[in-house]
Motif scaffolding. Structure first.
Motif, PDB file in Angstrom:
ATOM      1  N   VAL A 239       0.857  -1.184   0.000  1.00  0.00           N
ATOM      2  CA  VAL A 239       0.000   0.000   0.000  1.00  0.00           C
ATOM      3  C   VAL A 239       0.894   1.236   0.000  1.00  0.00           C
ATOM      4  O   VAL A 239       1.803   1.354   0.828  1.00  0.00           O
ATOM      5  N   PRO A 240       0.670   2.183  -0.904  1.00  0.00           N
ATOM      6  CA  PRO A 240       1.526   3.368  -0.971  1.00  0.00           C
ATOM      7  C   PRO A 240       1.247   4.370   0.146  1.00  0.00           C
ATOM      8  O   PRO A 240       0.121   4.505   0.617  1.00  0.00           O
ATOM      9  N   VAL A 241       2.315   5.063   0.543  1.00  0.00           N
ATOM     10  CA  VAL A 241       2.198   6.209   1.453  1.00  0.00           C
ATOM     11  C   VAL A 241       2.642   7.434   0.662  1.00  0.00           C
ATOM     12  O   VAL A 241       3.817   7.537   0.295  1.00  0.00           O
ATOM     13  N   SER A 242       1.724   8.342   0.376  1.00  0.00           N
ATOM     14  CA  SER A 242       2.074   9.530  -0.391  1.00  0.00           C
ATOM     15  C   SER A 242       2.734  10.558   0.523  1.00  0.00           C
ATOM     16  O   SER A 242       2.654  10.477   1.752  1.00  0.00           O
ATOM     17  N   ARG A 243       3.380  11.553  -0.078  1.00  0.00           N
ATOM     18  CA  ARG A 243       4.116  12.555   0.698  1.00  0.00           C
ATOM     19  C   ARG A 243       3.193  13.308   1.653  1.00  0.00           C
ATOM     20  O   ARG A 243       3.605  13.695   2.743  1.00  0.00           O
ATOM     21  N   THR A 244       1.948  13.483   1.270  1.00  0.00           N
ATOM     22  CA  THR A 244       0.984  14.202   2.120  1.00  0.00           C
ATOM     23  C   THR A 244       0.802  13.519   3.471  1.00  0.00           C
ATOM     24  O   THR A 244       0.585  14.184   4.497  1.00  0.00           O
ATOM     25  N   TYR A 245       0.897  12.187   3.488  1.00  0.00           N
ATOM     26  CA  TYR A 245       0.582  11.426   4.707  1.00  0.00           C
ATOM     27  C   TYR A 245       1.810  10.815   5.377  1.00  0.00           C
ATOM     28  O   TYR A 245       1.662  10.084   6.360  1.00  0.00           O
ATOM     29  N   VAL A 246       3.017  11.137   4.877  1.00  0.00           N
ATOM     30  CA  VAL A 246       4.226  10.526   5.451  1.00  0.00           C
ATOM     31  C   VAL A 246       4.355  10.842   6.934  1.00  0.00           C
ATOM     32  O   VAL A 246       4.605   9.946   7.761  1.00  0.00           O
ATOM     33  N   LYS A 247       4.171  12.101   7.326  1.00  0.00           N
ATOM     34  CA  LYS A 247       4.355  12.488   8.728  1.00  0.00           C
ATOM     35  C   LYS A 247       3.363  11.776   9.641  1.00  0.00           C
ATOM     36  O   LYS A 247       3.747  11.214  10.681  1.00  0.00           O
ATOM     37  N   SER A 248       2.070  11.773   9.265  1.00  0.00           N
ATOM     38  CA  SER A 248       1.060  11.142  10.126  1.00  0.00           C
ATOM     39  C   SER A 248       1.261   9.633  10.198  1.00  0.00           C
ATOM     40  O   SER A 248       1.047   9.023  11.260  1.00  0.00           O
TER      41      SER A 248
END
Length: 255
Positions: A239-248
């Motif tokens: 499942v991908p983790v996009s840059r928008t959600y990396v921190k969370s």
């Protein structure tokens, strides 16, 4: 006269319940409290026979108040408890088994009458020194303090299947439809990703994916500071983790 005490953090609900109770000729409302702390101060002084106790209050829940009252009051003075509750029918059955009662908001005059009839019968069979059956009350409070585990309705061959949260590995959007993946199968559901996130506590990793954080087995660094998550289904889906959600995602997974 039956001495009754009302506990609710909402003034309209307190006033409505007081009004309905005072329409009964053998009922006297001897006090009201706006929150759990106030209830713990006033109830031992008022010594009511019955307490109508709201479960959901901001400072102390009605369940916490009931536990505190068990410790504060003598057995012979302990009142019968009637919970104002929004719990589902499965949990409500436990009240009936343990000779407690409940009412649902908004209050119904007919339901309140039935509750008071039940209380009259219970009080009539109660000796002056008889207090609560502490073990029974402890069991019911323990049951209600465990929130019911949410289930998710999914579709398969024109059937509705109910999944437990821990069965769900991840969910994704495809052609405007939302699907959930278990370890062995995939299902379509009518919920949006944001609803799955809120309802089941799933973690958003991408605009098109949410995951069950307990089902993440491996984190693979990817391009430009992003990640792929290897999930615990049979296929070991990524499942991908996009840059928008990396921190969370990093915070949620404690990376």
């Amino acid at each position: 006269m039956i001495r009754v005490f009302v506990v609710d953090d909402e003034a309209p609900a307190r006033d409505e319940l007081k009004y309905l109770l005072e329409q009964m000729p053998d009922v006297s409302v001897v006090g009201m409290a706006r929150n759990g702390r106030e209830a713990l101060e006033l109830i031992p002084l008022a010594k009511p026979q019955v307490v109508f106790l709201d479960i959901q209050m901001p400072d102390l829940s009605g369940l916490a108040v009931a536990r505190e009252l068990l410790a504060l009051m003598d057995e012979g003075d302990f009142p019968l408890l009637v919970f104002a509750t929004a719990f589902d029918r499965h949990a409500l059955e436990a009240f009936e088994v343990h000779a407690l009662d409940y009412i649902l908001k908004p209050f119904s005059a007919e339901r309140l009458k039935n509750a008071m009839d039940h209380l009259r019968r219970t009080l009539a069979g109660r000796s002056p020194a008889q207090g609560p059956e502490a073990e029974k009350l402890d069991r019911i409070l323990s049951l209600l303090e465990k929130p019911p585990r949410p289930k998710l309705a999914v579709e398969e061959n024109e059937r509705i299947i109910l999944l437990n949260v821990d069965e769900i590995v991840y969910a994704w959007v495809e052609d405007r439809h939302v699907f959930v993946k278990t370890k062995d199968a995939s299902y379509q559901t009518g919920y949006s990703l944001s609803e799955l996130e809120e309802r089941l506590g799933l973690l958003q990793t991408h605009k098109s994916y949410v995951v069950n954080r307990d089902q993440v087995r491996e984190v693979i660094p990817w391009f430009n500071g992003t990640y792929n998550l290897v999930m615990a289904d049979r296929e070991k889906s990524q499942v991908p983790v996009s840059r928008t959600y990396v921190k969370s995602v990093r915070q949620a997974l404690r990376l």
